[in-house]
Design an enzyme around this catalytic site. Structure first.
Site, mmCIF file in Angstrom:
data_model
loop_
_atom_site.group_PDB
_atom_site.id
_atom_site.type_symbol
_atom_site.label_atom_id
_atom_site.label_comp_id
_atom_site.label_asym_id
_atom_site.label_seq_id
_atom_site.Cartn_x
_atom_site.Cartn_y
_atom_site.Cartn_z
ATOM 1 N N LYS A 7 60.966 -4.506 -30.613
ATOM 2 C CA LYS A 7 61.794 -4.133 -29.447
ATOM 3 C C LYS A 7 61.554 -5.066 -28.260
ATOM 4 O O LYS A 7 62.494 -5.554 -27.659
ATOM 5 C CB LYS A 7 61.486 -2.697 -28.982
ATOM 6 C CG LYS A 7 61.839 -1.625 -29.980
ATOM 7 C CD LYS A 7 61.642 -0.240 -29.352
ATOM 8 C CE LYS A 7 60.207 0.067 -28.966
ATOM 9 N NZ LYS A 7 59.258 0.172 -30.086
ATOM 10 N N ARG A 56 61.863 8.470 -25.279
ATOM 11 C CA ARG A 56 61.064 8.670 -26.488
ATOM 12 C C ARG A 56 60.917 10.135 -26.849
ATOM 13 O O ARG A 56 60.312 10.450 -27.885
ATOM 14 C CB ARG A 56 59.658 8.097 -26.289
ATOM 15 C CG ARG A 56 59.519 6.625 -26.591
ATOM 16 C CD ARG A 56 58.092 6.204 -26.277
ATOM 17 N NE ARG A 56 57.633 5.198 -27.171
ATOM 18 C CZ ARG A 56 57.366 3.928 -26.817
ATOM 19 N NH1 ARG A 56 57.553 3.521 -25.590
ATOM 20 N NH2 ARG A 56 56.922 3.071 -27.700
ATOM 21 N N ARG A 71 49.423 -8.568 -34.395
ATOM 22 C CA ARG A 71 49.461 -8.583 -32.926
ATOM 23 C C ARG A 71 48.077 -8.257 -32.350
ATOM 24 O O ARG A 71 47.672 -8.825 -31.339
ATOM 25 C CB ARG A 71 50.498 -7.564 -32.413
ATOM 26 C CG ARG A 71 50.703 -7.632 -30.909
ATOM 27 C CD ARG A 71 51.900 -6.830 -30.463
ATOM 28 N NE ARG A 71 51.616 -5.412 -30.415
ATOM 29 C CZ ARG A 71 52.516 -4.473 -30.147
ATOM 30 N NH1 ARG A 71 53.786 -4.805 -29.948
ATOM 31 N NH2 ARG A 71 52.189 -3.220 -30.098
ATOM 32 N N ARG A 131 45.942 -6.350 -27.566
ATOM 33 C CA ARG A 131 46.361 -5.200 -26.776
ATOM 34 C C ARG A 131 45.429 -4.028 -27.033
ATOM 35 O O ARG A 131 45.056 -3.767 -28.175
ATOM 36 C CB ARG A 131 47.790 -4.811 -27.155
ATOM 37 C CG ARG A 131 48.709 -4.758 -25.958
ATOM 38 C CD ARG A 131 50.128 -4.501 -26.380
ATOM 39 N NE ARG A 131 50.352 -3.112 -26.786
ATOM 40 C CZ ARG A 131 51.545 -2.588 -26.969
ATOM 41 N NH1 ARG A 131 52.619 -3.314 -26.788
ATOM 42 N NH2 ARG A 131 51.676 -1.329 -27.337
ATOM 43 N N ARG A 143 50.208 6.068 -33.278
ATOM 44 C CA ARG A 143 51.479 5.758 -32.615
ATOM 45 C C ARG A 143 52.646 5.890 -33.579
ATOM 46 O O ARG A 143 53.738 6.317 -33.206
ATOM 47 C CB ARG A 143 51.427 4.369 -31.989
ATOM 48 C CG ARG A 143 50.761 4.433 -30.608
ATOM 49 C CD ARG A 143 50.313 3.112 -30.040
ATOM 50 N NE ARG A 143 51.173 1.998 -30.244
ATOM 51 C CZ ARG A 143 50.751 0.764 -30.578
ATOM 52 N NH1 ARG A 143 49.481 0.509 -30.727
ATOM 53 N NH2 ARG A 143 51.605 -0.205 -30.733
HETATM 54 P P1 ADP Z 1 54.832 0.263 -28.816
HETATM 55 O O1 ADP Z 1 54.575 -1.180 -29.118
HETATM 56 O O2 ADP Z 1 53.840 1.162 -29.474
HETATM 57 O O3 ADP Z 1 56.254 0.674 -28.999
HETATM 58 P P2 ADP Z 1 54.989 0.290 -25.882
HETATM 59 O O4 ADP Z 1 54.487 -0.996 -25.334
HETATM 60 O O5 ADP Z 1 56.448 0.521 -25.792
HETATM 61 O O6 ADP Z 1 54.422 0.482 -27.337
HETATM 62 O O7 ADP Z 1 54.228 1.511 -25.151
HETATM 63 C C1 ADP Z 1 52.823 1.594 -25.142
HETATM 64 C C2 ADP Z 1 52.384 2.996 -24.740
HETATM 65 O O8 ADP Z 1 52.938 3.336 -23.446
HETATM 66 C C3 ADP Z 1 52.849 4.124 -25.659
HETATM 67 O O9 ADP Z 1 52.027 4.279 -26.779
HETATM 68 C C4 ADP Z 1 52.765 5.323 -24.679
HETATM 69 O O10 ADP Z 1 51.445 5.762 -24.481
HETATM 70 C C5 ADP Z 1 53.257 4.725 -23.375
HETATM 71 N N1 ADP Z 1 54.726 4.891 -23.251
HETATM 72 C C6 ADP Z 1 55.665 3.887 -23.257
HETATM 73 N N2 ADP Z 1 56.901 4.392 -23.115
HETATM 74 C C7 ADP Z 1 56.771 5.745 -23.020
HETATM 75 C C8 ADP Z 1 57.672 6.838 -22.888
HETATM 76 N N3 ADP Z 1 59.001 6.648 -22.821
HETATM 77 N N4 ADP Z 1 57.164 8.097 -22.826
HETATM 78 C C9 ADP Z 1 55.859 8.312 -22.877
HETATM 79 N N5 ADP Z 1 54.937 7.343 -23.032
HETATM 80 C C10 ADP Z 1 55.372 6.063 -23.105
#
Ligand code: ADP
Length: 191
Positions: free
Chosen positions: A13, A88, A127, A133, A144
């Site tokens: 994404k 989400r 990654r 990260r 996750r």
């Molecule tokens: P991923 O690569 O797992 O999709 P992101 O970089 O989008 O991760 O998000 C990392 C973390 O930030 C998530 O695991 C969550 O803890 C928090 N987060 C991101 N977006 C949301 C959301 N819309 N609602 C709740 N928590 C979120």
């Protein structure tokens, strides 16, 4: 254009969001990036979000919703935006509907990137080795994926029911995936 990019962790994404946002001349708004920026600056929002992120859990809806509402209110998002990582949860869907309705616009499309589960894990492990990260450890990666399946995958049905969901194959080269997304979106009428 008002777009959502959805897909499980590791679907690509973040990578695709930048290309798609540039193509349509709108900002890419990544909730994960905003949370990480706040964590590294040590803001109150970052301090609150960090413990959830480190555990692979979602940050509470009230916190996330408020943050997105503020970001969408900024001038650069007036002509449109691409959301990466939001909504989400079902509560976030409802909240976003309200935000967009308030502006008199509508959501144009929801792009869902699909990737084989095994490939997802491989990408995230890679990654972890290259980006380091904090939430890319094996346990947290697994958590996750579970949280996505439980709380976020059901959103696809909601948007499918509205007829605005476009599934795009996220496997293969980055450029090929970008081309597939452009091809799918170029036929969507812009509001
Ligand atoms: P991923 O690569 O797992 O999709 P992101 O970089 O989008 O991760 O998000 C990392 C973390 O930030 C998530 O695991 C969550 O803890 C928090 N987060 C991101 N977006 C949301 C959301 N819309 N609602 C709740 N928590 C979120």
């Amino acid at each position: 254009m008002r777009l959502i990019l959805m897909g499980p962790p590791g679907a690509g994404k973040g990578t695709q969001a930048r290309f798609v946002a540039d193509h349509f001349g709108v900002p890419a708004i990544s909730t994960g990036d905003i949370f990480r920026a706040n964590v590294s600056r040590g803001t109150p929002l970052g301090i609150e979000a960090q413990r959830y992120m480190d555990a692979g859990e979602y940050v509470p809806d009230e916190v996330t919703n408020k943050m997105v509402r503020n970001r969408i209110d900024e001038d650069d998002a007036k002509p449109g935006f691409l959301l990466d990582g939001y909504p989400r949860t079902l509560a976030q869907v409802t909240e976003l509907d309200g935000m967009i309705a308030f502006t008199g616009h509508r959501l144009d499309a929801v792009v869902v990137l699909t990737v084989d589960p095994e490939e997802l894990v491989q990408r995230l492990i890679h990654r972890a080795q290259t980006d380091g990260r904090a939430d890319d450890t094996e346990d947290v990666i697994r958590r996750r994926q579970e949280v996505y399946a439980e709380q976020t995958a059901p959103l696809i049905e909601v948007y499918r029911g509205r007829g605005i969901c476009i599934e795009v194959d996220g496997m293969g080269e980055v450029d090929d995936v970008t081309t597939r997304i452009f091809d799918a979106l170029d036929v969507v009428p812009q509001s």
